[in-house]
Design a protein around this motif. Sequence first.
Motif, PDB file in Angstrom:
ATOM      1  N   THR A 101      22.662  28.916 -11.030  1.00 33.09           N
ATOM      2  CA  THR A 101      21.467  29.232 -11.819  1.00 33.09           C
ATOM      3  C   THR A 101      20.940  30.633 -11.510  1.00 33.09           C
ATOM      4  O   THR A 101      20.472  31.335 -12.385  1.00 33.09           O
ATOM      5  CB  THR A 101      20.344  28.211 -11.555  1.00 33.09           C
ATOM      6  OG1 THR A 101      20.033  28.216 -10.148  1.00 33.09           O
ATOM      7  CG2 THR A 101      20.759  26.808 -11.993  1.00 33.09           C
ATOM      8  N   HIS A 102      20.991  31.013 -10.228  1.00 36.22           N
ATOM      9  CA  HIS A 102      20.563  32.352  -9.801  1.00 36.22           C
ATOM     10  C   HIS A 102      21.088  32.566  -8.389  1.00 36.22           C
ATOM     11  O   HIS A 102      21.619  31.633  -7.776  1.00 36.22           O
ATOM     12  CB  HIS A 102      19.046  32.504  -9.894  1.00 36.22           C
ATOM     13  CG  HIS A 102      18.262  31.613  -8.964  1.00 36.22           C
ATOM     14  ND1 HIS A 102      18.288  30.237  -9.039  1.00 36.22           N
ATOM     15  CD2 HIS A 102      17.415  31.908  -7.937  1.00 36.22           C
ATOM     16  CE1 HIS A 102      17.494  29.728  -8.100  1.00 36.22           C
ATOM     17  NE2 HIS A 102      16.964  30.723  -7.413  1.00 36.22           N
ATOM     18  N   LEU A 103      20.915  33.772  -7.886  1.00 34.82           N
ATOM     19  CA  LEU A 103      21.617  34.120  -6.643  1.00 34.82           C
ATOM     20  C   LEU A 103      20.752  34.016  -5.385  1.00 34.82           C
ATOM     21  O   LEU A 103      21.119  34.553  -4.339  1.00 34.82           O
ATOM     22  CB  LEU A 103      22.238  35.517  -6.766  1.00 34.82           C
ATOM     23  CG  LEU A 103      23.277  35.647  -7.888  1.00 34.82           C
ATOM     24  CD1 LEU A 103      23.900  37.046  -7.891  1.00 34.82           C
ATOM     25  CD2 LEU A 103      24.367  34.579  -7.778  1.00 34.82           C
ATOM     26  N   HIS A 104      19.628  33.325  -5.435  1.00 33.00           N
ATOM     27  CA  HIS A 104      18.873  33.067  -4.205  1.00 33.00           C
ATOM     28  C   HIS A 104      19.752  32.292  -3.218  1.00 33.00           C
ATOM     29  O   HIS A 104      20.547  31.434  -3.612  1.00 33.00           O
ATOM     30  CB  HIS A 104      17.623  32.234  -4.514  1.00 33.00           C
ATOM     31  CG  HIS A 104      16.363  33.047  -4.597  1.00 33.00           C
ATOM     32  ND1 HIS A 104      15.314  32.704  -5.410  1.00 33.00           N
ATOM     33  CD2 HIS A 104      15.969  34.178  -3.951  1.00 33.00           C
ATOM     34  CE1 HIS A 104      14.327  33.589  -5.270  1.00 33.00           C
ATOM     35  NE2 HIS A 104      14.712  34.492  -4.392  1.00 33.00           N
ATOM     36  N   SER A 105      19.528  32.571  -1.929  1.00 33.45           N
ATOM     37  CA  SER A 105      20.423  32.015  -0.905  1.00 33.45           C
ATOM     38  C   SER A 105      20.395  30.492  -0.837  1.00 33.45           C
ATOM     39  O   SER A 105      21.415  29.869  -0.530  1.00 33.45           O
ATOM     40  CB  SER A 105      20.066  32.607   0.463  1.00 33.45           C
ATOM     41  OG  SER A 105      18.696  32.387   0.744  1.00 33.45           O
ATOM     42  N   ASP A 106      19.239  29.871  -1.109  1.00 30.77           N
ATOM     43  CA  ASP A 106      19.219  28.397  -1.008  1.00 30.77           C
ATOM     44  C   ASP A 106      20.132  27.744  -2.050  1.00 30.77           C
ATOM     45  O   ASP A 106      20.550  26.604  -1.883  1.00 30.77           O
ATOM     46  CB  ASP A 106      17.790  27.825  -1.079  1.00 30.77           C
ATOM     47  CG  ASP A 106      16.998  28.281  -2.284  1.00 30.77           C
ATOM     48  OD1 ASP A 106      17.076  29.465  -2.646  1.00 30.77           O
ATOM     49  OD2 ASP A 106      16.275  27.448  -2.877  1.00 30.77           O
ATOM     50  N   HIS A 107      20.475  28.491  -3.106  1.00 27.38           N
ATOM     51  CA  HIS A 107      21.354  27.954  -4.162  1.00 27.38           C
ATOM     52  C   HIS A 107      22.804  28.410  -4.012  1.00 27.38           C
ATOM     53  O   HIS A 107      23.677  27.944  -4.741  1.00 27.38           O
ATOM     54  CB  HIS A 107      20.836  28.375  -5.544  1.00 27.38           C
ATOM     55  CG  HIS A 107      19.466  27.835  -5.826  1.00 27.38           C
ATOM     56  ND1 HIS A 107      19.217  26.882  -6.788  1.00 27.38           N
ATOM     57  CD2 HIS A 107      18.272  28.106  -5.234  1.00 27.38           C
ATOM     58  CE1 HIS A 107      17.927  26.585  -6.787  1.00 27.38           C
ATOM     59  NE2 HIS A 107      17.325  27.311  -5.852  1.00 27.38           N
ATOM     60  N   THR A 108      23.059  29.321  -3.089  1.00 26.89           N
ATOM     61  CA  THR A 108      24.401  29.918  -2.997  1.00 26.89           C
ATOM     62  C   THR A 108      24.975  29.960  -1.578  1.00 26.89           C
ATOM     63  O   THR A 108      26.108  30.404  -1.404  1.00 26.89           O
ATOM     64  CB  THR A 108      24.375  31.379  -3.516  1.00 26.89           C
ATOM     65  OG1 THR A 108      23.371  32.097  -2.786  1.00 26.89           O
ATOM     66  CG2 THR A 108      24.068  31.449  -5.006  1.00 26.89           C
ATOM     67  N   LYS A 193      12.608  31.521 -16.045  1.00 25.85           N
ATOM     68  CA  LYS A 193      11.657  32.539 -15.583  1.00 25.85           C
ATOM     69  C   LYS A 193      11.514  32.453 -14.071  1.00 25.85           C
ATOM     70  O   LYS A 193      10.740  31.633 -13.553  1.00 25.85           O
ATOM     71  CB  LYS A 193      10.314  32.311 -16.276  1.00 25.85           C
ATOM     72  CG  LYS A 193      10.386  32.591 -17.790  1.00 25.85           C
ATOM     73  CD  LYS A 193       9.269  31.931 -18.551  1.00 25.85           C
ATOM     74  CE  LYS A 193       7.926  32.593 -18.293  1.00 25.85           C
ATOM     75  NZ  LYS A 193       6.854  31.965 -19.118  1.00 25.85           N
ATOM     76  N   HIS A 194      12.295  33.274 -13.391  1.00 22.02           N
ATOM     77  CA  HIS A 194      12.287  33.245 -11.932  1.00 22.02           C
ATOM     78  C   HIS A 194      12.234  34.684 -11.395  1.00 22.02           C
ATOM     79  O   HIS A 194      12.035  35.626 -12.153  1.00 22.02           O
ATOM     80  CB  HIS A 194      13.518  32.467 -11.444  1.00 22.02           C
ATOM     81  CG  HIS A 194      13.431  32.042 -10.015  1.00 22.02           C
ATOM     82  ND1 HIS A 194      12.327  31.434  -9.469  1.00 22.02           N
ATOM     83  CD2 HIS A 194      14.333  32.139  -8.989  1.00 22.02           C
ATOM     84  CE1 HIS A 194      12.553  31.178  -8.190  1.00 22.02           C
ATOM     85  NE2 HIS A 194      13.758  31.602  -7.872  1.00 22.02           N
ATOM     86  N   ALA A 195      12.456  34.837 -10.095  1.00 19.99           N
ATOM     87  CA  ALA A 195      12.269  36.142  -9.459  1.00 19.99           C
ATOM     88  C   ALA A 195      13.391  37.131  -9.772  1.00 19.99           C
ATOM     89  O   ALA A 195      13.302  38.309  -9.420  1.00 19.99           O
ATOM     90  CB  ALA A 195      12.161  35.939  -7.950  1.00 19.99           C
ATOM     91  N   GLY A 214      17.217  24.678 -12.605  1.00 17.06           N
ATOM     92  CA  GLY A 214      17.231  25.682 -11.541  1.00 17.06           C
ATOM     93  C   GLY A 214      15.794  26.027 -11.179  1.00 17.06           C
ATOM     94  O   GLY A 214      14.871  25.264 -11.483  1.00 17.06           O
ATOM     95  N   ASP A 215      15.594  27.175 -10.523  1.00 19.79           N
ATOM     96  CA  ASP A 215      14.239  27.590 -10.149  1.00 19.79           C
ATOM     97  C   ASP A 215      13.608  28.336 -11.313  1.00 19.79           C
ATOM     98  O   ASP A 215      14.188  29.288 -11.839  1.00 19.79           O
ATOM     99  CB  ASP A 215      14.287  28.532  -8.938  1.00 19.79           C
ATOM    100  CG  ASP A 215      14.674  27.813  -7.661  1.00 19.79           C
ATOM    101  OD1 ASP A 215      14.968  26.606  -7.714  1.00 19.79           O
ATOM    102  OD2 ASP A 215      14.667  28.479  -6.604  1.00 19.79           O
ATOM    103  N   THR A 216      12.406  27.931 -11.672  1.00 19.40           N
ATOM    104  CA  THR A 216      11.756  28.588 -12.810  1.00 19.40           C
ATOM    105  C   THR A 216      10.287  28.195 -12.897  1.00 19.40           C
ATOM    106  O   THR A 216       9.907  27.100 -12.473  1.00 19.40           O
ATOM    107  CB  THR A 216      12.468  28.210 -14.131  1.00 19.40           C
ATOM    108  OG1 THR A 216      11.834  28.868 -15.226  1.00 19.40           O
ATOM    109  CG2 THR A 216      12.460  26.708 -14.384  1.00 19.40           C
TER     110      THR A 216
END
Length: 331
Positions: A101-108, A193-195, A214-216
């Motif tokens: 969903t995005h490249l934040h560390s908690d997701h990757t 809509k995330h960072a 994902g995060d949004t």
Amino acid sequence: MKLTRVVIVVAYMIVTIAAAPRQPANQVSKVGAPQTRVVLLGTGTPVPDPERSGPATAIVVGDHTYLVDFGPGVVRRAKEAVLDRGITALEPANLKVAFVTHLHSDHTAGYSDLILTGWTAGRRAPLEVYGPTGLQSMTEHILQAYRVDIETRTTPGGDQRGNAEGSKVNSHEIKSGVIYKDANVTVTAFPTKHAMESYGYRFDTPDRSIVISGDTSPAEETIKACNGCDVLVHEVRTLELFSKLPEERRSFGAKNHTTSDQLAELATKAKPGLLIAYHAWIAAGPSVLPTGEQPVLLTTGAFHSSPDVLQHEMALRYSGHFVIGRDLDVY
Ligand SMILES: [Zn+2]
Ligand SMILES: [Zn+2]
């Protein structure tokens, strides 16, 4: 005729009772279960809660698995789903296609594990991964970081010398729209809509439609993507927690995440058959936070609410079918 009915009822009871001990309370029964299953492999946040791995969700269609996000713990949770839930499609070697969903560390943070453990467990084709800009660079750097391991294993005499292909990754940087299609699924990415650049994903399979946020923060695109979908898996945090966050976390959260009142409003418009909350900043269980206690500052420095508080806040505002996801729940 009567006897046939009795036999059917008894057979149903035997199947139900036999399956019961393996199933948590809010898990769909195997009797009449759909062909497509949503397996929650990680329902946590950046906090290293041992009961909630980093975000990772598996869509399982028959023997095929499609991952969304690969937070820390993803491969071991997948194996746990094989052993504890009997979902053989989640054998690590069978984790072949993933969407981030995005490249934040908690997701990757489980990416190298997914690449390398899946390979040494027997995956014989390159891993196919789809996600936002930056995914290719992240992939190249991870492979470079493990160059010694990969070369040693594939060199003559190495334990994977016959399977160099399995160590490879095809990373695909995507935009919104249909980004993947095969005989089992059509996957549509939509902007959230995330960072940073981020996407939610809608899966359409022969028998179900599933949307993962994902995060949004609340996004109109999520409502459109769901639009009466069967299952919506969405992030959330409680109003109670939000009100107690330090200022810099509160302003970040307001811009990039979703509170329970916002999720209730969003889901009322999106109308999913089932709403599953994850990435919810709730304590794992009584061992961490007894029911009814106030949020506490964990040793990791992050605030949490209890699941009861989240359930209560949602019940006040949302009349649809709602559950709080836990690791290894199957829907
Ligand atoms: Zn994030
Ligand atoms: Zn996150």
